[in-house]
Design a protein around this motif. Structure first.
Motif: not given
Length: 474
Positions: A126-128, A153-154, A344-349
């Motif tokens: 996800a980070e990549r 996403a939350v 935050q963006l990684v968790l959202a994905r």
């Protein structure tokens, strides 16, 4: 190693064998690099089933002390840290933080998930993908309220898993529930609320957080139906912090009548802070609805991934009533300008892709097995204990009704033997029966069984061998 199964307890031979092998590795009898006997050979020598030996070897493998090498056999790859010298249980005031820093062989502290299960591969993938799609401008300062992608996403996660309908604009991303409490305390104090009620027993960390923000903390008793709302009314508090879906540490659920009474108190002007700290982890009961979904204009809802992924991420969310949203966002901006955007963006994905749900299903099965192992061990090793809160969560509470010992003495004795557990009295403000709060999610079943055996031995030394009733699951 002079193994003699005649000294093993009935029904506990596997745990006994694993403990003896672990001790032999610790004292150098089985040094790193040595090979354990083949399971069929050792089983024949001990006159037990091969499955018993294989299970003991598996427990050592789960704790990272041995590794199967195919035809090379099972090899010792790591020795455990030596048992620390006896360390006194820390005094009240930062006591949980102090205990966290004390080394131990087996940690049964509550509040920690299975950190070995962290989805490293999924997180890296996800980070990549996130990094590949970012523009240079995305590496600037983010929004104090949180990245729009994670807030969206939350909102979806809460709708799917907690039945809460919220617009992404209602979500504030925070550095865990601890920061959420700090922000809410500041905003409430500015609006003239200086007393906040808390559950008793409850979280000492939450009490400390509120006290640090100069709030007067008022204890309200908890019984089998949850928070005593009549006592809340009598307390004069303008706000209340509670864990209604799975009360910490008792595990009780706020029942329907109490919920209606609490919402009536809130409608009359009270502010409810709902800490939904581990509601995703349930095993033997249906989901419990969140209070936020019933009265969003008077309930502040806080959650995080600390019990789902890892506390180290420091990622959580806060839903606040419209009247408080701007003030909370402003307080967040002054606190830290917002959480780091990349995480935050990684968790959202992970949330949007369904990867987080897959992870939850995986750890829920593992946690259930570990809970069951702890229940079995408690029934055998602490037959006088009463077990609470087994249907959900990551911990159990046990009480010793009618006992005459101090639970801090029991925790100190166990810590001197290398096992860490929380005395229940740390979580109380009013007096009550002695007990323990025991986490089962973070360690393998073998460590759980050994830890409970140590607690049983420590209790035997404190109280003597008097028998009692077997544990009950409420």
């Amino acid at each position: 190693m002079q193994l003699d199964l005649s000294g093993a307890p009935s029904g506990g031979r596997t745990a006994w064998l694993a403990a003896r092998l672990r001790a032999a590795i610790a004292d150098g009898t089985l040094p790193v690099g040595s090979r354990l006997p083949a399971s069929r050979v050792l089983a024949a020598e001990l006159r037990v089933s091969r499955g018993l030996v294989t299970e003991a070897y598996q427990r050592l493998a789960e704790s990272g002390q041995v590794s199967g090498r195919g035809r090379a056999g099972t090899v010792v790859v790591a020795a455990p840290a030596p048992t620390p010298a006896p360390v006194p249980v820390p005094p009240r005031g930062g006591l949980v933080d102090a205990l966290r820093a004390v080394p131990c062989r087996i940690d049964l502290s509550p509040g920690v998930p299975d950190l070995t299960a962290f989805p490293r591969t999924a997180w890296l993938q996800a980070e990549r993908r996130v990094l590949a799609g970012l523009t240079p401008a995305d590496f600037g300062y983010g929004q104090p309220q949180g990245a729009p992608a994670l807030r969206s996403a939350v909102a979806g996660w809460l709708a799917r898993n907690r039945g809460i309908r919220a617009d992404p604009d209602e979500v504030v991303i925070v550095a865990g529930v601890a920061q959420a409490l700090g922000l809410l305390a500041r905003v409430a104090r500015e609006r003239g609320v200086h007393r906040v009620a808390v559950e008793d027993p409850g979280s000492p960390g939450a009490r400390q957080q509120l006290a640090y923000e100069r709030m007067e903390v008022v204890p309200v008793p908890v019984d089998g139906a949850g928070l005593d709302v009549a006592a809340l009314r009598a307390s004069g508090a303008g706000a209340v912090l509670l864990t209604p879906a799975h009360q910490f540490p008792t595990g009780v659920v706020l029942d329907g009548e109490r919920r209606r009474d609490l919402l009536g108190w809130a409608t009359a002007g009270g502010l409810v802070i709902e800490d939904d700290y581990d509601a995703e982890h349930r095993y033997d009961r249906a989901p419990v609805p969140a209070l936020r979904g019933l009265l969003p204009e008077r309930v502040c809802y806080a959650g995080s991934v600390s019990k789902l992924l890892a506390p180290a991420l420091r990622l959580g969310w806060l839903l606040v009533p419209p009247a408080l949203r701007d003030s909370v966002t402003e307080a967040k901006r002054h606190a830290d300008l917002g959480n780091p955007v990349l995480a935050q963006l990684v968790l959202a994905r992970l949330m949007d892709s369904g990867e987080l749900e897959r992870h939850l299903r995986f750890v829920r099965r593992r946690h259930r097995r570990r809970r069951d192992a702890m229940l079995r061990a408690l029934a055998e090793r602490l037959p006088g204990a009463r077990v609470h809160g087994a249907a959900a969560g990551l911990h159990l509470m046990v009480t010793f009704d009618g006992a005459r010992f101090e639970d801090t003495a029991l925790a100190a004795a166990a810590l001197a033997l290398g096992v860490k557990a929380h005395p229940l009295s740390w979580h109380r403000l009013a007096p009550g029966p002695p007990g323990l709060v025991l986490g089962y999610a973070a360690g393998p079943t073998g460590a759980i069984e050994e830890g409970i055996a140590v607690l049983g031995a420590a209790l035997h030394d404190l109280e003597g061998p008097a028998a009692g009733k077997r544990p009950r699951r409420p």
